[in-house]
Design a protein around this motif. Structure first.
Motif, PDB file in Angstrom:
ATOM      1  N   ASN A   1     -18.757 -12.459  33.737  1.00  0.00           N
ATOM      2  CA  ASN A   1     -19.494 -13.121  34.739  1.00  0.00           C
ATOM      3  C   ASN A   1     -20.091 -13.152  36.257  1.00  0.00           C
ATOM      4  OD1 ASN A   1     -18.069 -14.613  37.422  1.00  0.00           O
ATOM      5  ND2 ASN A   1     -16.322 -14.305  36.148  1.00  0.00           N
ATOM      6  N   ARG A   2     -21.209 -13.477  37.014  1.00  0.00           N
ATOM      7  CA  ARG A   2     -22.044 -12.948  37.882  1.00  0.00           C
ATOM      8  C   ARG A   2     -21.184 -13.289  39.579  1.00  0.00           C
ATOM      9  NH1 ARG A   2     -24.244 -17.629  36.403  1.00  0.00           N
ATOM     10  NH2 ARG A   2     -23.990 -19.684  38.050  1.00  0.00           N
TER      11      ARG A   2
ATOM     12  N   ASN B   1     -24.657 -10.605  31.015  1.00  0.00           N
ATOM     13  CA  ASN B   1     -24.142 -11.740  31.981  1.00  0.00           C
ATOM     14  C   ASN B   1     -23.633 -13.203  31.212  1.00  0.00           C
ATOM     15  OD1 ASN B   1     -26.787 -12.818  32.911  1.00  0.00           O
ATOM     16  ND2 ASN B   1     -26.696 -10.866  33.698  1.00  0.00           N
ATOM     17  N   THR B   2     -24.520 -13.422  30.256  1.00  0.00           N
ATOM     18  CA  THR B   2     -24.689 -14.035  29.107  1.00  0.00           C
ATOM     19  C   THR B   2     -24.733 -13.696  27.316  1.00  0.00           C
ATOM     20  OG1 THR B   2     -26.927 -14.487  28.535  1.00  0.00           O
ATOM     21  CG2 THR B   2     -26.549 -15.343  30.492  1.00  0.00           C
TER      22      THR B   2
ATOM     23  N   HIS C   1     -14.955 -15.873  31.380  1.00  0.00           N
ATOM     24  CA  HIS C   1     -16.335 -15.406  31.869  1.00  0.00           C
ATOM     25  C   HIS C   1     -16.874 -16.534  30.783  1.00  0.00           C
ATOM     26  CE1 HIS C   1     -15.369 -11.466  33.336  1.00  0.00           C
ATOM     27  NE2 HIS C   1     -14.752 -10.917  32.970  1.00  0.00           N
ATOM     28  N   VAL C   2     -17.301 -16.966  30.191  1.00  0.00           N
ATOM     29  CA  VAL C   2     -17.916 -17.619  29.655  1.00  0.00           C
ATOM     30  C   VAL C   2     -17.965 -19.180  30.606  1.00  0.00           C
ATOM     31  CG1 VAL C   2     -18.864 -19.339  27.477  1.00  0.00           C
ATOM     32  CG2 VAL C   2     -18.624 -16.952  27.143  1.00  0.00           C
TER      33      VAL C   2
ATOM     34  N   ARG D   1     -17.315 -20.038  33.634  1.00  0.00           N
ATOM     35  CA  ARG D   1     -17.569 -19.551  34.518  1.00  0.00           C
ATOM     36  C   ARG D   1     -19.028 -19.794  34.570  1.00  0.00           C
ATOM     37  NH1 ARG D   1     -16.186 -20.038  40.086  1.00  0.00           N
ATOM     38  NH2 ARG D   1     -16.216 -17.759  40.226  1.00  0.00           N
ATOM     39  N   THR D   2     -19.817 -19.139  33.500  1.00  0.00           N
ATOM     40  CA  THR D   2     -21.337 -18.935  33.809  1.00  0.00           C
ATOM     41  C   THR D   2     -22.276 -20.218  33.215  1.00  0.00           C
ATOM     42  OG1 THR D   2     -20.707 -16.230  33.632  1.00  0.00           O
ATOM     43  CG2 THR D   2     -22.957 -17.525  32.815  1.00  0.00           C
ATOM     44  N   GLU D   3     -20.970 -20.255  31.280  1.00  0.00           N
ATOM     45  CA  GLU D   3     -22.237 -20.957  30.894  1.00  0.00           C
ATOM     46  C   GLU D   3     -21.574 -22.152  30.586  1.00  0.00           C
ATOM     47  OE1 GLU D   3     -23.114 -18.889  27.212  1.00  0.00           O
ATOM     48  OE2 GLU D   3     -22.007 -16.756  27.978  1.00  0.00           O
TER      49      GLU D   3
ATOM     50  N   PRO E   1     -11.399 -22.101  37.299  1.00  0.00           N
ATOM     51  CA  PRO E   1     -12.134 -20.692  37.514  1.00  0.00           C
ATOM     52  C   PRO E   1     -11.542 -19.378  38.220  1.00  0.00           C
ATOM     53  CG  PRO E   1     -12.569 -23.267  39.513  1.00  0.00           C
ATOM     54  CD  PRO E   1     -11.388 -23.410  38.310  1.00  0.00           C
TER      55      PRO E   1
END
Length: 254
Positions: free
Chosen positions: A142-143, A152-153, A177-178, A180-182, A205
């Motif tokens: 994640n960014r 990052n995805t 990570h998923v 947090r990002t998606e 998070p």
């Protein structure tokens, strides 16, 4: 019953890695995984694995010059020799430790030259790993935790896996990570399961133990089992105190 792997990059970091392996066995984990075991005698790690009977699932390629902020080499243009050396080193350690997978770290970069470098390194890694029956993992980060990281995805990772077409190139699906990002961790996992090679988790998070946060891991782990996944899930969370004091979730989520 759900099985769990202790990620020793985060758990029991207050002790040498061989002792962390032993602690994971005492705590009831079914496997271990690590980040960068390269500064320790490989024989010491092998003995700890043999003593405990725990399999080593995976390890990462080196990050590069950590002091300058590097977080992987595979997608850095102009670093082909170093990236391949990192792959060779990781696969040699995987052979010595019996690890089934190597996570090839991309690094912080962007653009077409970075993508070309990453694809080239992955092709090299997959070819080298295939002879020993090992898989190569790539993981979107994640960014927020890894600003500028090339991968990052999950959509980006899936496109690369499909384009490269190597049967031993798989997705490291990190629920944290998923999340947090998606978002929609369950939906993304169900859609991508055919290309998943390993699953990791932590609270979203804050990356703490999986007993709180926006992802209901009790439900998610049942969904994962229903999809036919029977391998250990990687606990890659940041303990909020001594690791042994943060393991109450294990009995409840098994």
């Amino acid at each position: 019953m759900t099985r769990f792997s202790a990620n020793l990059g985060f758990l029991w970091t207050d002790r040498p890695l061989p002792d962390a392996i032993r602690a994971a066995a005492v705590a009831g984990f079914d496997a271990v995984e690590c980040h960068w075991p390269y500064d320790l005698p490989v024989g010491d790690l092998r003995r700890a694995l043999d003593e405990t009977g725990l399999p080593m699932l995976s390890l990462n390629t080196r990050r590069g010059d950590v002091e300058s902020g590097e977080n992987g080499l595979a997608a850095l243009p102009g670093r082909r020799t170093e990236a391949r050396a990192a792959v060779d080193e990781a696969l040699d350690h995987a052979e010595a430790l019996g690890a089934a997978a190597v996570h090839v770290m991309a690094g912080a970069s962007s653009g077409t030259a970075a993508e070309a470098a990453f694809v080239e390194t992955l092709l090299y890694a997959c070819d080298r790993a295939a002879g020993a029956g090992r898989i190569i993992l790539i993981e979107p980060l994640n960014r927020f935790d890894a600003p500028g990281y090339f991968l990052n995805t999950t959509a980006q990772a899936a496109e690369l896996i499909e384009r490269i077409g190597a049967p031993n190139l798989r997705l490291m699906f990190d629920c944290y990570h998923v999340g947090r990002t998606e978002g929609d961790v369950s939906g993304r996992l169900q859609a991508l399961m055919p290309m998943v090679g390993h699953i990791q988790f932590a609270a979203v998070p804050d990356r703490g133990p999986p007993d709180h946060g926006t992802v209901d891991y009790g439900t998610l782990f049942r969904e994962i089992a229903a999809l036919g996944w029977d391998r250990p899930l990687g606990a890659e969370y940041r303990p909020t105190g001594p690791t042994d004091d943060t393991l109450e979730w294990m009995a409840r989520l098994r």
